[in-house]
Motif scaffolding. Structure first.
Motif, PDB file in Angstrom:
ATOM      1  N   ASP A 187       1.830  21.950 -16.405  1.00  0.00           N
ATOM      2  CA  ASP A 187       1.957  22.746 -17.635  1.00  0.00           C
ATOM      3  C   ASP A 187       1.153  22.175 -18.800  1.00  0.00           C
ATOM      4  N   GLY A 188       0.496  21.020 -18.580  1.00  0.00           N
ATOM      5  CA  GLY A 188      -0.376  20.473 -19.614  1.00  0.00           C
ATOM      6  C   GLY A 188       0.321  19.579 -20.617  1.00  0.00           C
ATOM      7  N   THR A 189       1.630  19.352 -20.436  1.00  0.00           N
ATOM      8  CA  THR A 189       2.339  18.454 -21.341  1.00  0.00           C
ATOM      9  C   THR A 189       1.764  17.050 -21.270  1.00  0.00           C
ATOM     10  N   ARG A 190       1.500  16.593 -20.046  1.00  0.00           N
ATOM     11  CA  ARG A 190       0.814  15.326 -19.808  1.00  0.00           C
ATOM     12  C   ARG A 190      -0.330  15.597 -18.829  1.00  0.00           C
ATOM     13  N   PRO A 191      -1.481  15.966 -19.340  1.00  0.00           N
ATOM     14  CA  PRO A 191      -2.596  16.405 -18.484  1.00  0.00           C
ATOM     15  C   PRO A 191      -3.347  15.282 -17.773  1.00  0.00           C
ATOM     16  N   LEU A 192      -2.867  14.036 -17.936  1.00  0.00           N
ATOM     17  CA  LEU A 192      -3.473  12.898 -17.246  1.00  0.00           C
ATOM     18  C   LEU A 192      -2.438  12.331 -16.278  1.00  0.00           C
ATOM     19  N   LEU A 193      -2.784  12.294 -14.978  1.00  0.00           N
ATOM     20  CA  LEU A 193      -1.827  11.865 -13.964  1.00  0.00           C
ATOM     21  C   LEU A 193      -2.392  10.724 -13.130  1.00  0.00           C
ATOM     22  N   ILE A 194      -1.597   9.658 -12.971  1.00  0.00           N
ATOM     23  CA  ILE A 194      -1.939   8.545 -12.084  1.00  0.00           C
ATOM     24  C   ILE A 194      -1.182   8.771 -10.775  1.00  0.00           C
ATOM     25  N   ALA A 195      -1.849   8.683  -9.648  1.00  0.00           N
ATOM     26  CA  ALA A 195      -1.182   8.983  -8.375  1.00  0.00           C
ATOM     27  C   ALA A 195      -1.682   8.089  -7.260  1.00  0.00           C
ATOM     28  N   THR A 196      -0.786   7.795  -6.329  1.00  0.00           N
ATOM     29  CA  THR A 196      -1.173   7.125  -5.094  1.00  0.00           C
ATOM     30  C   THR A 196      -1.468   8.204  -4.057  1.00  0.00           C
ATOM     31  N   ASP A 197      -1.707   7.792  -2.818  1.00  0.00           N
ATOM     32  CA  ASP A 197      -2.084   8.767  -1.800  1.00  0.00           C
ATOM     33  C   ASP A 197      -0.942   9.669  -1.358  1.00  0.00           C
ATOM     34  N   VAL A 217       0.863  -1.171   0.000  1.00  0.00           N
ATOM     35  CA  VAL A 217       0.000   0.000   0.000  1.00  0.00           C
ATOM     36  C   VAL A 217       0.893   1.212   0.000  1.00  0.00           C
ATOM     37  N   ASP A 218       0.787   2.068  -1.020  1.00  0.00           N
ATOM     38  CA  ASP A 218       1.653   3.243  -1.084  1.00  0.00           C
ATOM     39  C   ASP A 218       1.229   4.235  -0.035  1.00  0.00           C
ATOM     40  N   GLY A 219       2.132   4.560   0.864  1.00  0.00           N
ATOM     41  CA  GLY A 219       1.806   5.448   1.963  1.00  0.00           C
ATOM     42  C   GLY A 219       1.724   4.696   3.259  1.00  0.00           C
ATOM     43  N   GLY A 220       1.879   3.386   3.246  1.00  0.00           N
ATOM     44  CA  GLY A 220       1.928   2.621   4.499  1.00  0.00           C
ATOM     45  C   GLY A 220       0.738   1.714   4.672  1.00  0.00           C
ATOM     46  N   ASP A 221       0.950   0.523   5.227  1.00  0.00           N
ATOM     47  CA  ASP A 221      -0.136  -0.411   5.529  1.00  0.00           C
ATOM     48  C   ASP A 221      -0.642  -0.148   6.918  1.00  0.00           C
ATOM     49  N   GLU A 222      -1.944  -0.217   7.103  1.00  0.00           N
ATOM     50  CA  GLU A 222      -2.494  -0.023   8.427  1.00  0.00           C
ATOM     51  C   GLU A 222      -3.638  -0.993   8.649  1.00  0.00           C
ATOM     52  N   SER A 280       1.343  10.297 -17.027  1.00  0.00           N
ATOM     53  CA  SER A 280       2.510  10.080 -16.167  1.00  0.00           C
ATOM     54  C   SER A 280       1.990   9.644 -14.799  1.00  0.00           C
ATOM     55  N   ALA A 281       2.914   9.273 -13.903  1.00  0.00           N
ATOM     56  CA  ALA A 281       2.495   8.750 -12.599  1.00  0.00           C
ATOM     57  C   ALA A 281       3.381   9.278 -11.479  1.00  0.00           C
ATOM     58  N   VAL A 282       2.783   9.358 -10.287  1.00  0.00           N
ATOM     59  CA  VAL A 282       3.491   9.765  -9.074  1.00  0.00           C
ATOM     60  C   VAL A 282       3.212   8.718  -8.003  1.00  0.00           C
ATOM     61  N   HIS A 283       4.301   8.097  -7.487  1.00  0.00           N
ATOM     62  CA  HIS A 283       4.138   7.116  -6.413  1.00  0.00           C
ATOM     63  C   HIS A 283       5.456   6.971  -5.662  1.00  0.00           C
ATOM     64  N   GLY A 284       5.422   6.252  -4.558  1.00  0.00           N
ATOM     65  CA  GLY A 284       6.558   6.161  -3.656  1.00  0.00           C
ATOM     66  C   GLY A 284       7.789   5.486  -4.213  1.00  0.00           C
ATOM     67  N   VAL A 338      -6.146  10.541 -11.663  1.00  0.00           N
ATOM     68  CA  VAL A 338      -6.643   9.198 -11.354  1.00  0.00           C
ATOM     69  C   VAL A 338      -5.884   8.676 -10.139  1.00  0.00           C
ATOM     70  N   PHE A 339      -6.611   8.331  -9.067  1.00  0.00           N
ATOM     71  CA  PHE A 339      -5.990   7.819  -7.849  1.00  0.00           C
ATOM     72  C   PHE A 339      -6.073   6.294  -7.802  1.00  0.00           C
ATOM     73  N   VAL A 340      -4.955   5.675  -7.440  1.00  0.00           N
ATOM     74  CA  VAL A 340      -4.895   4.234  -7.197  1.00  0.00           C
ATOM     75  C   VAL A 340      -4.362   4.022  -5.783  1.00  0.00           C
ATOM     76  N   LEU A 341      -4.398   2.779  -5.307  1.00  0.00           N
ATOM     77  CA  LEU A 341      -3.989   2.510  -3.926  1.00  0.00           C
ATOM     78  C   LEU A 341      -2.559   1.996  -3.817  1.00  0.00           C
ATOM     79  N   TYR A 342      -2.174   1.124  -4.745  1.00  0.00           N
ATOM     80  CA  TYR A 342      -0.872   0.470  -4.642  1.00  0.00           C
ATOM     81  C   TYR A 342       0.130   1.034  -5.647  1.00  0.00           C
TER      82      TYR A 342
END
Length: 548
Positions: A426-436, A59-64, A406-410, A383-387
C-alpha cells in the motif's frame, strides 16, 4: 528393581511420543522457510570441514553445502542463433505444430516456446490466440480482463490442461503462471462439483507451495477467479492459529492452497481429507523437490485420488529434480512447456547491473543507491539479503537514517511478516528488506528496483529474486553486489547476463567463467558419467566380519 524395570519398559513409548512431537514442530518450521537439502550419501572430509566452518552462519531459508566440480563452459551467441535457425523458429502468425519452436512476441522481445511430451504434436492442442476458452464460464475469466491476449505460458499450457493432461510448465517470473494452472483448475472443480451434486463438499483441487508468502499470493489469484462462480478456497499455512483454517475446511472449501507442514498437521487431526482431490499443482516445484519437501509431498499425494491430473510450474528447472518429478506424474511422458531459454535464464524485461564490490563497502553503497533509486521515497524498492540477522541489521541501520523501511524474514512471526508485506504493497513503507523467503512469494507489479545487498546461495535464487520486478510486461531494474566470497557462482552469473543480452563487467570476468557442476545428491560429483537425475541410491549395510 521393579520400579527400574518399569521405567526401562516405558522408555520406548516415551521416546516415540517425543519423536512425534519433534516431527510436528519440524514441519511447522518448514512452513516458514525452506528446509535443509537432503543429505548426500557420501560425505567427504572436505565437506565436513566446510560444514564446521559455516556452522554458526544462519542462512534464511536453509543452509546447503554442495560439493561441486569445476568444468569449462564456453558461451557462444552465434551457436545459439544457428541452433534456433536449424530448429525452424517461425515468425508470429505462422502455423506450426505445438511441438515445434514457435516465436512469441512480448513487447520488443522474442521468446522461443518449446512443447514436448506425449501428444504434443497433435494439432488440436495448438496455442490459443485469445481468451475464448471452450467450456470455461465467463465469471472465471473475469480476472483476465485488461489483457489483450494470453501470455505465452498460458497460450501453450491451457489446451493441454483443459484436456486433463499432466504438465510441467517452465517460464520466467511474472509471466502469468498462476493463471496458467488456476483457470483450468477452476474449470476442473466446476465440472466435478456438477457431477457430485448432493455429496458432502470436499477439496477437489490442491495447490502446494514452499512458503507462506507464495501460498497467500496464489490464494489471492484463485479467489479472484473462483469466487465469482462460487468455488470456495482456503489457504493453509503455519505460523497462524489453526482455528480459522479448520473452520474453512469444514465449511466445504473445494480448493486448498497449502504449505506442506501445516497441511500434514491438519490431515493428522482428521480435519482435512484429500481422497477426492483430482487436480494437484506443485508451484515452484523445483524448490520443493530439490530442497527437502519430498517426504511431505509423497505423504500428502499418497492420500489424494489415484486417478488425478498433476501439474508442476516453476521459473527454473534444474536437471536434478527432473526424474524425481516424473515419479509424481501419472503419465510416462507428460507435456512439458518451456518458454524462453532451456538454460537458466532471467526475465528479459529486467535490466541487470552487477557491481563487484568489497564487502565492507556495501552499506555505504546501498545508501548511495537508495538516494538514486528511491529518491522520491514513494516508489517501491526491494532489497534482498541472505541472512536473517543481516536483515535485522540492515533494517535497523536504514531506520536510523530516516528511511521508511520494513523487513520480511524467517525469524518474524506471520502477523509481522504479513504486516510488512501489506505496508510495502500500500506504499506506507515502500522500502522492503527481505531474505529468500520472499524471493518466490511476492507478486507486486509496481516494484521498480531490486537491490541484491547479498548474492544468494544459488543462481536460480538470483533469477527468482530479480524477477520480483519487470512483471506482467513491465520493465524493471536490478542492481547486484558481488563480492569475493561469491566468486564460485561467477561463471553461472556471466551466463545469465549474456543470455539476457546484459553488460558483463570486466571485474566479474576476472573471477573466471567456469561453471561448477552441481552434483547428484545420490552419487556426488565424482561420477561425471552418471546424470544428476539418475535412479535412487541403494543403502548398503555392512555387518561385522569375523577374522578367519
Amino acid at each position: 528393581m521393579v520400579a527400574l524395570g518399569n521405567m526401562v519398559a516405558a522408555e520406548p513409548a516415551l521416546q516415540e511420543k517425543k519423536g512425534k512431537k519433534k516431527d510436528k514442530k519440524k514441519r511447522e518450521r518448514e512452513d516458514a522457510e525452506v528446509v535443509e537439502a537432503a543429505p548426500i550419501v557420501v560425505e567427504t572430509e572436505e565437506k565436513k570441514r566446510k560444514k564446521k566452518k559455516n556452522k554458526n552462519k544462519e542462512v534464511d531459508g536453509g543452509d546447503e553445502v554442495v560439493a561441486e566440480v569445476e568444468e569449462e563452459v564456453v558461451v557462444e551467441k552465434t551457436k545459439k542463433k544457428k541452433k534456433q535457425k536449424s530448429e525452424g523458429v517461425s515468425a508470429p502468425g505462422s502455423e506450426k505444430k505445438a511441438s515445434a519452436v514457435a516465436a512469441e512476441v512480448t513487447g520488443n522481445e522474442k521468446l522461443s516456446v518449446v512443447v514436448t511430451g506425449n501428444g504434443s504434436q497433435d494439432p488440436k492442442f495448438k496455442k490459443l490466440e485469445n481468451f475464448n476458452l471452450e467450456g470455461v464460464p465467463a465469471t472465471v475469466l473475469q480476472c483476465c480482463q485488461g489483457f489483450e491476449r494470453p501470455s505465452p505460458i498460458q497460450a501453450h499450457a491451457w489446451p493441454f490442461l483443459l484436456a486433463g493432461r499432466d504438465l510441467i510448465g517452465i517460464a520466467a517470473t511474472g509471466s502469468g503462471k498462476t493463471l496458467a494452472f488456476g483457470i483450468p483448475a477452476m474449470k476442473h472443480v466446476l465440472d466435478k462439483v456438477e457431477k457430485k451434486k448432493g455429496q458432502k463438499a470436499a477439496p477437489i483441487c490442491l495447490v502446494l507451495a514452499p512458503t507462506r508468502e507464495l501460498a497467500q499470493q496464489i490464494a489471492d489469484v484463485l479467489e479472484e477467479s473462483g469466487g465469482a462462480c462460487g468455488v470456495g478456497t482456503v489457504c493453509v499455512y503455519g505460523g497462524t492459529p489453526k482455528g480459522p483454517q479448520r473452520s474453512a475446511l469444514k465449511a466445504g472449501a473445494r480448493v486448498v492452497i497449502a504449505t506442506p507442514g501445516r497441511l500434514q498437521d491438519l490431515m493428522e487431526e482428521g480435519v482435512c481429507s484429500l481422497d477426492q482431490v483430482t487436480y494437484v499443482v506443485l508451484d515452484e516445484a523445483d524448490r520443493m523437490l530439490d530442497l527437502g519437501f519430498e517426504p511431505a509431498i509423497r505423504a500428502i499425494l499418497s492420500t489424494c485420488a489415484k486417478v488425478r491430473q498433476t501439474v508442476m510450474f516453476s521459473a527454473t528447472w534444474p536437471q536434478a529434480v527432473s526424474k524425481l518429478a516424473m515419479e509424481f506424474m501419472n503419465e510416462d511422458e507428460p507435456v512439458k512447456v518451456m518458454v524462453g531459454s532451456q538454460d537458466l535464464a532471467a526475465n528479459h524485461d529486467v535490466t541487470q547491473i552487477v557491481e563487484v564490490i568489497e564487502d565492507r563497502a556495501r552499506d555505504a553503497r546501498l545508501e548511495t543507491l537508495l538516494q538514486k533509486y528511491h529518491k522520491s521515497r514513494t516508489n517501491r524498492v526491494l532489497v534482498f539479503v541472505l541472512y536473517k540477522k543481516e536483515a535485522v541489521r540492515v533494517e535497523a541501520a536504514l531506520q536510523r537514517r530516516g528511511w521508511k523501511v520494513s523487513a520480511v524474514h524467517g525469524d518474524k512471526g506471520q502477523a509481522d511478516r504479513t504486516k510488512a508485506v501489506n505496508s510495502f504493497k500500500d506504499g506506507t513503507r515502500p522500502l522492503l528488506i527481505a531474505t529468500d523467503v520472499a524471493a518466490r512469494g511476492l507478486d507486486i507489479p509496481d516494484v521498480e528496483y531490486v537491490i541484491n545487498y547479498s548474492f544468494p546461495l544459488t543462481t536460480e535464487d538470483y533469477v527468482h529474486r530479480i524477477g520480483r520486478t519487470g512483471r506482467a510486461g513491465k520493465k524493471g531494474l536490478s542492481h547486484t553486489f558481488f563480492t569475493q566470497t561469491d566468486r564460485a557462482r561467477a561463471g553461472e552469473l556471466v551466463n545469465v547476463l549474456r543470455e539476457a543480452g546484459q553488460t558483463v563487467p570486466e571485474e566479474l570476468l576476472k573471477f573466471g567463467t567456469h561453471v561448477k557442476k552441481k552434483e547428484s545428491k545420490l552419487y556426488g560429483a565424482h561420477f561425471k558419467e552418471i546424470g544428476a537425475d539418475s535412479g535412487k541410491a541403494k543403502k548398503i549395510t555392512f555387518g561385522d566380519s569375523d577374522d578367519e
